[in-house]
Structures are given as structure tokens and as C-alpha cells.
Write an enzyme that holds these catalytic residues in place. Structure first.
Site, PDB file in Angstrom:
ATOM      1  N   HIS A 197     -12.935  -3.185  -2.424  1.00  0.00           N
ATOM      2  CA  HIS A 197     -12.144  -2.718  -1.279  1.00  0.00           C
ATOM      3  C   HIS A 197     -12.546  -3.494  -0.010  1.00  0.00           C
ATOM      4  O   HIS A 197     -12.518  -2.971   1.103  1.00  0.00           O
ATOM      5  CB  HIS A 197     -12.369  -1.221  -1.065  1.00  0.00           C
ATOM      6  CG  HIS A 197     -11.136  -0.454  -0.677  1.00  0.00           C
ATOM      7  ND1 HIS A 197     -10.480   0.403  -1.515  1.00  0.00           N
ATOM      8  CD2 HIS A 197     -10.457  -0.393   0.491  1.00  0.00           C
ATOM      9  CE1 HIS A 197      -9.454   0.960  -0.889  1.00  0.00           C
ATOM     10  NE2 HIS A 197      -9.411   0.489   0.327  1.00  0.00           N
ATOM     11  N   SER A 256       0.820  -1.216   0.000  1.00  0.00           N
ATOM     12  CA  SER A 256       0.000   0.000   0.000  1.00  0.00           C
ATOM     13  C   SER A 256       0.854   1.267   0.000  1.00  0.00           C
ATOM     14  O   SER A 256       1.935   1.302   0.590  1.00  0.00           O
ATOM     15  CB  SER A 256      -0.884  -0.009   1.247  1.00  0.00           C
ATOM     16  OG  SER A 256      -1.482   1.249   1.446  1.00  0.00           O
ATOM     17  N   ARG A 300      -8.189  -9.320   4.716  1.00  0.00           N
ATOM     18  CA  ARG A 300      -8.353  -9.597   6.153  1.00  0.00           C
ATOM     19  C   ARG A 300      -7.747 -10.921   6.592  1.00  0.00           C
ATOM     20  O   ARG A 300      -7.140 -10.956   7.674  1.00  0.00           O
ATOM     21  CB  ARG A 300      -9.828  -9.513   6.526  1.00  0.00           C
ATOM     22  CG  ARG A 300     -10.368  -8.076   6.398  1.00  0.00           C
ATOM     23  CD  ARG A 300     -11.825  -7.998   6.786  1.00  0.00           C
ATOM     24  NE  ARG A 300     -12.391  -6.674   6.593  1.00  0.00           N
ATOM     25  CZ  ARG A 300     -12.896  -6.219   5.449  1.00  0.00           C
ATOM     26  NH1 ARG A 300     -12.892  -6.975   4.372  1.00  0.00           N
ATOM     27  NH2 ARG A 300     -13.391  -5.001   5.370  1.00  0.00           N
ATOM     28  N   TYR A 354      -2.211   5.353  -4.243  1.00  0.00           N
ATOM     29  CA  TYR A 354      -3.266   6.341  -4.035  1.00  0.00           C
ATOM     30  C   TYR A 354      -2.701   7.633  -4.579  1.00  0.00           C
ATOM     31  O   TYR A 354      -1.747   8.179  -4.022  1.00  0.00           O
ATOM     32  CB  TYR A 354      -3.568   6.514  -2.544  1.00  0.00           C
ATOM     33  CG  TYR A 354      -4.450   5.455  -1.927  1.00  0.00           C
ATOM     34  CD1 TYR A 354      -5.641   5.061  -2.517  1.00  0.00           C
ATOM     35  CD2 TYR A 354      -4.099   4.880  -0.699  1.00  0.00           C
ATOM     36  CE1 TYR A 354      -6.457   4.099  -1.923  1.00  0.00           C
ATOM     37  CE2 TYR A 354      -4.916   3.932  -0.101  1.00  0.00           C
ATOM     38  CZ  TYR A 354      -6.086   3.546  -0.714  1.00  0.00           C
ATOM     39  OH  TYR A 354      -6.896   2.605  -0.117  1.00  0.00           O
ATOM     40  N   THR A 365      -5.509   2.395  -7.233  1.00  0.00           N
ATOM     41  CA  THR A 365      -6.809   2.174  -6.571  1.00  0.00           C
ATOM     42  C   THR A 365      -7.732   3.348  -6.861  1.00  0.00           C
ATOM     43  O   THR A 365      -7.376   4.502  -6.609  1.00  0.00           O
ATOM     44  CB  THR A 365      -6.620   2.000  -5.050  1.00  0.00           C
ATOM     45  OG1 THR A 365      -5.784   0.864  -4.828  1.00  0.00           O
ATOM     46  CG2 THR A 365      -7.950   1.778  -4.339  1.00  0.00           C
ATOM     47  N   ASP A 400     -10.432  -9.556  -5.598  1.00  0.00           N
ATOM     48  CA  ASP A 400     -10.395  -9.670  -4.138  1.00  0.00           C
ATOM     49  C   ASP A 400     -11.735  -9.265  -3.561  1.00  0.00           C
ATOM     50  O   ASP A 400     -12.629  -8.817  -4.283  1.00  0.00           O
ATOM     51  CB  ASP A 400      -9.238  -8.858  -3.522  1.00  0.00           C
ATOM     52  CG  ASP A 400      -9.471  -7.342  -3.522  1.00  0.00           C
ATOM     53  OD1 ASP A 400     -10.590  -6.868  -3.240  1.00  0.00           O
ATOM     54  OD2 ASP A 400      -8.492  -6.616  -3.790  1.00  0.00           O
ATOM     55  N   LYS A 445      -7.362  -0.996  -9.755  1.00  0.00           N
ATOM     56  CA  LYS A 445      -8.035  -1.750  -8.674  1.00  0.00           C
ATOM     57  C   LYS A 445      -9.305  -1.018  -8.232  1.00  0.00           C
ATOM     58  O   LYS A 445      -9.265   0.192  -7.994  1.00  0.00           O
ATOM     59  CB  LYS A 445      -7.084  -1.891  -7.482  1.00  0.00           C
ATOM     60  CG  LYS A 445      -7.695  -2.536  -6.238  1.00  0.00           C
ATOM     61  CD  LYS A 445      -6.630  -2.761  -5.172  1.00  0.00           C
ATOM     62  CE  LYS A 445      -7.149  -3.467  -3.937  1.00  0.00           C
ATOM     63  NZ  LYS A 445      -7.813  -2.594  -2.989  1.00  0.00           N
TER      64      LYS A 445
HETATM   65  C1  FNR Z   1      -7.460  -2.368   2.920  1.00  0.00           C
HETATM   66  N1  FNR Z   1      -7.546  -2.211   1.548  1.00  0.00           N
HETATM   67  C2  FNR Z   1      -6.725  -1.303   0.917  1.00  0.00           C
HETATM   68  N2  FNR Z   1      -6.736  -1.190  -0.443  1.00  0.00           N
HETATM   69  C3  FNR Z   1      -5.883  -0.362  -1.086  1.00  0.00           C
HETATM   70  O1  FNR Z   1      -5.919  -0.283  -2.316  1.00  0.00           O
HETATM   71  N3  FNR Z   1      -4.990   0.391  -0.360  1.00  0.00           N
HETATM   72  C4  FNR Z   1      -4.925   0.352   0.999  1.00  0.00           C
HETATM   73  O2  FNR Z   1      -4.117   1.036   1.611  1.00  0.00           O
HETATM   74  C5  FNR Z   1      -5.831  -0.511   1.668  1.00  0.00           C
HETATM   75  N4  FNR Z   1      -5.814  -0.595   3.031  1.00  0.00           N
HETATM   76  C6  FNR Z   1      -6.595  -1.545   3.664  1.00  0.00           C
HETATM   77  C7  FNR Z   1      -6.501  -1.695   5.054  1.00  0.00           C
HETATM   78  C8  FNR Z   1      -7.238  -2.682   5.689  1.00  0.00           C
HETATM   79  C9  FNR Z   1      -7.141  -2.831   7.171  1.00  0.00           C
HETATM   80  C10 FNR Z   1      -8.086  -3.531   4.934  1.00  0.00           C
HETATM   81  C11 FNR Z   1      -8.871  -4.648   5.591  1.00  0.00           C
HETATM   82  C12 FNR Z   1      -8.190  -3.376   3.578  1.00  0.00           C
HETATM   83  C13 FNR Z   1      -8.432  -3.073   0.734  1.00  0.00           C
HETATM   84  C14 FNR Z   1      -7.701  -4.351   0.331  1.00  0.00           C
HETATM   85  O3  FNR Z   1      -6.668  -4.079  -0.577  1.00  0.00           O
HETATM   86  C15 FNR Z   1      -8.646  -5.358  -0.319  1.00  0.00           C
HETATM   87  O4  FNR Z   1      -9.325  -4.767  -1.399  1.00  0.00           O
HETATM   88  C16 FNR Z   1      -9.657  -5.966   0.655  1.00  0.00           C
HETATM   89  O5  FNR Z   1      -9.120  -6.116   1.936  1.00  0.00           O
HETATM   90  C17 FNR Z   1     -10.089  -7.335   0.140  1.00  0.00           C
HETATM   91  O6  FNR Z   1     -11.159  -7.840   0.878  1.00  0.00           O
HETATM   92  P1  FNR Z   1     -10.994  -8.897   2.067  1.00  0.00           P
HETATM   93  O7  FNR Z   1     -10.094 -10.016   1.598  1.00  0.00           O
HETATM   94  O8  FNR Z   1     -10.416  -8.160   3.226  1.00  0.00           O
HETATM   95  O9  FNR Z   1     -12.404  -9.328   2.288  1.00  0.00           O
END
Ligand code: FNR
Length: 400
Positions: A297, A153, A352, A176, A202, A328, A273
């Protein structure tokens, strides 16, 4: 296991045994306490004891401060999309084929010239220092020991160069863009210099602001002073040397022209994404994207109520293998992965499940999450009669 975890466990055991809690009525056992938090697993003492990824979730719930666990778990508004992501896998059934030689299962996939032994990648998830002292470095070590793709990230707690060193090879960089081109260019140059072959843009958080009710409630339950992770104005290492503070993060001015601009600016492959419709997938290709990540997300961006696996079913046929499609949001089981691959994903990412492992047991917990899902995937492939990933196709799933 850390002393803190043991102390928390003893505290919960004490609470459960206490007549005080009995007086509270229905919340009478650790299982019920976890059920009240929406957890499905059992508390365990070591990563090896985890039977499924939900066992890691249960330990993460006990180990982390409420606000940090709440940050992982939260969706938006009423968590409708978050729940839909997981539940919708149950709307697809598998159509296994019999009498196929499945004595050798090959889970490998190739993306942009690199072959991975598994189709499971680590999603970009920011601020991992809030879950484990080593944060993204621990995740990188696990990705290295189990040979998985890691996407880092923009909001990584650790510098990209240190993560790459821990991973032992360049990771993919998630961007980002912040709305400021000078900052974006600087991050691109830094990721390129570090050797990243791919940038993942993203696009599903336009203003960086949304309504995370569950997180807000978790914060209200957490009275600690948390200056290490959330000091106002604290900068992620990616913004070092700039005047940018990610508390003011916004990309509200972003339009499709940005994708072309990004393609022209960087030598890295560009993936987008956060795509959830066929129309936008078509635009990604039109504007020169090298790949697409179908994602909502993890249900923590907008509250559409639509599961990501349903978006994949719409997007993949339109893309029709012109560029790689990753998916995802909601993957918790090996069979979820088979369904995603059957519906047209080239690889999947998890968020997660590995953060639960990280929070519970650091690097070893991430390794365990990856091992559980890979083992489940292999068993699922045996039953499906698909010895290799390329054997998994649209005919393997139906809709219930
Ligand atoms: C994220 N996600 C996320 N996505 C992204 O593009 N940049 C980021 O900094 C973050 N940060 C982030 C923090 C936390 C705590 C979570 C849980 C998620 C989203 C992540 O990349 C992804 O899309 C989802 O987590 C996928 O879903 P599941 O597997 O958590 O259900």
C-alpha cells in the site's frame, strides 16, 4: 500553470529573499525548503521541463494545501516501510548483457487477453479530487492518451461510469469490501455493468484505521476549512444509492472464505492486492484468485519495515507464473521497473508519481509522469540488453 501555483512560487521566492527567513538560519533556499519536506526534485514551470518524477513531486508540494500533500506523502508510524520501499531497489543491482541488438525496444505486455504498450499501470488511489478538480477523470484521460492500464479506487471522487468514458474503455475496479455483503454485491454489479473485466480486492487495511503520523502533522499545519473533500460522512460516488458512509469503513471480519465468495459472485477476474508473503500467495491461488498484486500500500497500511520489492522476490518464485503477478510500492525509476520485472512481476503499478503529476499539472502532469518512466524504462532495457519485456529475467539482477 495555475495562478495559485505562480502565487505560491512567488511567495516562496519572496520568503527566500526575505531577511526574515535569513534570520531563521538553515532554511535558506527553495531547494533546502523542499529538502526539509523530503523532496528530491526541482521546481519547474511546465510538465515538459520535468527531468524526473521528483520534479513533479516538488511542484505538487508547492501547489497543494499541506494536508492534501501530506495525504499523498504519508506512511505510517515512523514511515519506515515507506522509506524501505524506495531504498530497497538500491539493494539490487542489474546484470546487463552486451552485444544484443537493442535497436528496437518493445515494452508491451499482455494481461488477461489485452496487450498494453507498457508494463506501467496506474494504482488505485482514492480521493483524487483533492489533488485536481478533474481528479480521476484527468488520470483517465492521461491513461487513454498514453495507453496505460488504470485501476480505479472504490473511493474514487468521480463516478466509475464517467471515468470509463474518459478512459475510452473499461478500467479495472479496486474493491474495498466494507464488511457489508449487500454493499459489496451492489458495487460488483455496478462495475460489471460498466464493463470492468477485473476486480482488485485490497486486503491490507483490515479495519481501515492506522497510524499516519506524517498526515496528522500535515493536517495540524493546515488551518483551511476543507468542506469539499472531507465533509464528515461524505460518500464516495461508488456508494451512491446506499446508506453506507465510508467514514465507517471496516473490513475487519474478512477471511479467506471471502475470496471464494467473491469468485463465485462475480464474472470479473479477481486479483488480490496487498500480498507480501509466499504463504499468502499460495492461499490466493488455492482460493481461486486470478492474479496477485504484491504491495504494501505504498507503506501506508502496516509498518512492517519490509520493502515491497523484497516481498516480490519471495512471492514470485512460489507463484511461478501460475497467475499474473503485479507489483507496486516505491517505483520511481525505469530501472526499478526492470528490477521488479526481473524478480518476477508481469507488470508494475505506480501511485505517488502520477499523483504528483496530477497535483502539479492535471492530465498533462500524469502524462509526463508516465512518459518519464516509460522513457527511463526503454533506456534501461537498451543498457540491460533486453529488447523486449520477456527478455527480462531473474538473471538480470543480483543482490548487493
Ligand atoms: C493509495 N493506495 C490505495 N490503494 C487501494 O487499494 N485503494 C485506495 O483507495 C488507495 N488510495 C490511495 C491514496 C493515496 C493518496 C495513495 C498514495 C495511495 C495505495 C496505492 O494503490 C498503491 O498501493 C501505492 O500508492 C503504491 O506505492 P507508491 O507507488 O505510491 O510508492
Amino acid at each position: 500553470m495555475s495562478n495559485t501555483l505562480i502565487d505560491r512560487r512567488r511567495f516562496v521566492q519572496f520568503l527566500v529573499a526575505s531577511p526574515l527567513l535569513g534570520a531563521l538560519g538553515s532554511l535558506a533556499s527553495p531547494g533546502q525548503l523542499r529538502a526539509a519536506e523530503g523532496l528530491r526534485g526541482q521546481s519547474i514551470e511546465s510538465p515538459d521541463s520535468a527531468i524526473n518524477v521528483f520534479d513533479l513531486e516538488a511542484v505538487a508540494a508547492e501547489s497543494l494545501p499541506p494536508a492534501h500533500f501530506g495525504y499523498i506523502q504519508t506512511g505510517v508510524d515512523g514511515d519506515l516501510t515507506l522509506r524501505a520501499n524506495e531504498e530497497a531497489f538500491g539493494h539490487y543491482y542489474l546484470r546487463p548483457r552486451r552485444l544484443v541488438d537493442v535497436s528496437r525496444i518493445d515494452t508491451s505486455v499482455s494481461l488477461f487477453g489485452r496487450t498494453w504498450h507498457s508494463p506501467i499501470a496506474l494504482c488505485p488511489c482514492g480521493s483524487q479530487g483533492a489533488f485536481d478538480e478533474d481528479g480521476e477523470i484527468a488520470s483517465a484521460r492521461a491513461a487513454r492518451s498514453k495507453d496505460h492500464l488504470q485501476i480505479l479506487s472504490t473511493l474514487s471522487s468521480k463516478p466509475i461510469e464517467d471515468v470509463i468514458e474518459a478512459r475510452g474503455e473499461p478500467i479495472w475496479f479496486q474493491l474495498y469490501p466494507t464488511g457489508r455483503w449487500d454493499i459489496t454485491k451492489r458495487m460488483l454489479r455496478r462495475a460489471e455493468a460498466a464493463g470492468c473485466p477485473v476486480v482488485v480486492l485490497t486486503v491490507d487495511l483490515p479495519s481501515g484505521v492506522n497510524n499516519r503520523d506524517s498526515l496528522k502533522r500535515a493536517i495540524l499545519r493546515d488551518a483551511r476549512e476543507c468542506s469539499q473533500c472531507h465533509t464528515p460522512g461524505k460518500r464516495a460516488p461508488m456508494f451512491e444509492g446506499t446508506d453506507f458512509e465510508y467514514t465507517s469503513f471496516s473490513q475487519a471480519t474478512l477471511t479467506w472464505d471471502f475470496v471464494k465468495r467473491l469468485r463465485d459472485e462475480t464474472s470479473m477476474k479477481v486479483l488480490i492486492k496487498g500480498i507480501v508473503t509466499a504463504e499468502d500467495a499460495e492461499r490466493c491461488i488455492e482460493y481461486g484468485a486470478n492474479g496477485i498484486v504484491v504491495s504494501n500500500h505504498g507503506g501506508r497500511a502496516d509498518e512492517t519495515g519490509r520493502a515491497a520489492i523484497d516481498s516480490l522476490a519471495e512471492v514470485a518464485p512460489v507463484v511461478n507464473r501460475r497467475v499474473p503477478v503485479l507489483m507496486d510500492s516505491g517505483i520511481r525509476r525505469g530501472n526499478d521497473i526492470i528490477k521488479a520485472l526481473a524478480l518476477g512481476a508481469d507488470a508494475v503499478c505506480i501511485g505517488r508519481p502520477y499523483l504528483w503529476g496530477l497535483s502539479a499539472f492535471g492530465q498533462a502532469g500524469v502524462e509526463r509522469a508516465l512518459q518519464i518512466l516509460t522513457d527511463e524504462l526503454k533506456v534501461g532495457m537498451e543498457f540491460a540488453g533486453t529488447p523486449s519485456i520477456k527478455d527480462i529475467n531473474r538473471s538480470m539482477v543480483g543482490t548487493a
